[in-house]
Design a protein around this motif. Structure first.
Motif, PDB file in Angstrom:
ATOM      1  N   LEU A  11       0.971  -0.976   0.065  1.00  0.00           N
ATOM      2  CA  LEU A  11       0.016  -0.237  -0.323  1.00  0.00           C
ATOM      3  C   LEU A  11       0.584   0.991   0.431  1.00  0.00           C
ATOM      4  O   LEU A  11       1.951   1.341   0.820  1.00  0.00           O
ATOM      5  N   VAL A  13       1.209   5.713   0.250  1.00  0.00           N
ATOM      6  CA  VAL A  13      -0.142   6.635   0.411  1.00  0.00           C
ATOM      7  C   VAL A  13       0.999   8.100   0.392  1.00  0.00           C
ATOM      8  O   VAL A  13       2.192   7.568   0.765  1.00  0.00           O
ATOM      9  N   ASP A  17      -2.460  11.818   4.374  1.00  0.00           N
ATOM     10  CA  ASP A  17      -3.238  10.559   4.001  1.00  0.00           C
ATOM     11  C   ASP A  17      -3.510   9.784   5.231  1.00  0.00           C
ATOM     12  O   ASP A  17      -2.846   9.477   6.210  1.00  0.00           O
ATOM     13  N   ASN A  18      -4.266   9.229   5.227  1.00  0.00           N
ATOM     14  CA  ASN A  18      -5.160   8.454   5.808  1.00  0.00           C
ATOM     15  C   ASN A  18      -4.475   6.496   4.782  1.00  0.00           C
ATOM     16  O   ASN A  18      -5.109   7.170   4.431  1.00  0.00           O
ATOM     17  N   SER A  19      -4.641   5.663   5.851  1.00  0.00           N
ATOM     18  CA  SER A  19      -4.294   4.419   5.302  1.00  0.00           C
ATOM     19  C   SER A  19      -4.815   3.732   6.037  1.00  0.00           C
ATOM     20  O   SER A  19      -5.441   3.710   7.228  1.00  0.00           O
ATOM     21  N   GLN A  76      -6.923   1.632  10.626  1.00  0.00           N
ATOM     22  CA  GLN A  76      -6.281   2.986   9.856  1.00  0.00           C
ATOM     23  C   GLN A  76      -6.015   3.802  10.298  1.00  0.00           C
ATOM     24  O   GLN A  76      -5.262   3.470  11.997  1.00  0.00           O
ATOM     25  N   THR A  80      -1.307   9.640   7.997  1.00  0.00           N
ATOM     26  CA  THR A  80       0.139   8.714   7.904  1.00  0.00           C
ATOM     27  C   THR A  80       1.364   9.429   7.787  1.00  0.00           C
ATOM     28  O   THR A  80       1.866  10.071   6.794  1.00  0.00           O
ATOM     29  N   LEU A 109       3.710  -1.042   3.675  1.00  0.00           N
ATOM     30  CA  LEU A 109       3.324   0.686   4.386  1.00  0.00           C
ATOM     31  C   LEU A 109       3.727   1.374   3.227  1.00  0.00           C
ATOM     32  O   LEU A 109       5.087   1.687   3.913  1.00  0.00           O
ATOM     33  N   VAL A 111       5.131   5.238   2.749  1.00  0.00           N
ATOM     34  CA  VAL A 111       4.418   6.574   2.747  1.00  0.00           C
ATOM     35  C   VAL A 111       5.481   7.369   2.190  1.00  0.00           C
ATOM     36  O   VAL A 111       6.857   7.631   2.087  1.00  0.00           O
TER      37      VAL A 111
END
Lengths: 113, 114
Positions: A11, A13, A17-19, A76, A80, A109, A111
């Motif tokens: 993922l 992002v 942002d919200n993850s 959630q 991030t 994740l 970022v």
């Protein structure tokens, strides 16, 4: 055997942002769930947990949601940050003290600033 | 220390040699677990100790793997006659009686078998 899995292996992002990281589990008897964060070269770090008598639990910038009907768990992360970049694992446990946790394969994740 | 500690952090060995990996759980934690994590994979349960009870060895992949926990604290995971497929990160975790479900992990030992 029954196992915990994650929907997406990666993922990406943008900072701020919200993850949302998702996890599906298959053992309907599982009643305790944990999210771990693992940075490169380190062991898994406890983030947040939830028991099956709850639907939602909030921590600092993190929220875990549990949908027992569809056996789905999500993490959630609000706002991030680059320091949130890591592999995130969900794990389940049937409520027996000392039972080994069953882990999924993790979501990486990333970022970007 | 405040957390679970493991040693060594890295171990490189030759195929066929024996290795010992050490885990110091969080002080006062009665339960201790060993997991294995292969590259890019989730964690695989190996063995679990709870107090003075007989350990749960159901996750050990072969009889080359064994573990001891002395005095209810420090644990040693031994792998005999190592094989290349044993290469992985070996993680130790511990939990308390009060919160037995919540396992706290050490940094792991990265084992490389050449």
């Amino acid at each position: 055997g029954e196992s915990v899995g994650l929907h997406l292996p990666t993922l990406s992002v943008q900072e701020g942002d919200n993850s949302i990281i998702n996890c599906a589990y298959s053992n309907s008897a599982s009643d305790y769930f944990i999210w771990y964060k693992q940075e490169s070269g380190k062991g898994p770090q406890f983030i947040i947990d939830i028991r099956s008598n709850m639907d939602k639990r909030q921590g600092q910038r993190v929220t875990v949601l549990l949908n027992k009907t569809v056996k789905h768990l999500s993490l959630q992360i609000a706002a991030t940050q680059p320091g949130d970049s890591a592999v995130y694992f969900c794990a389940e446990n049937v409520n027996q003290a000392g039972t080994a946790l069953i882990f999924g394969k993790g979501t990486t994740l990333s970022v970007s600033s | 220390g405040a957390g679970v500690s493991q040693s060594p952090s890295n171990k490189v060995t030759e195929k066929g040699k024996d290795v010992e990996l050490r885990c110091d759980p969080i002080s006062g934690h009665t339960a201790l677990y060993w997991y294995r994590q292969s590259l890019g994979q989730g964690l695989e349960f190996l063995i679990y100790f709870q107090g003075n009870s007989a350990p749960d060895k159901s996750g050990l992949p072969s009889d080359r793997f064994s573990a001891e926990r002395t005095g209810g604290s420090v644990s040693t995971l031994t792998i005999q006659r190592t094989q290349q497929e044993d290469s992985a990160v070996y993680l130790c975790a511990s939990s308390s009686m009060a919160a037995a479900d919540t396992q706290y992990f050490g940094p792991g030992t990265r084992l490389t078998v050449l």
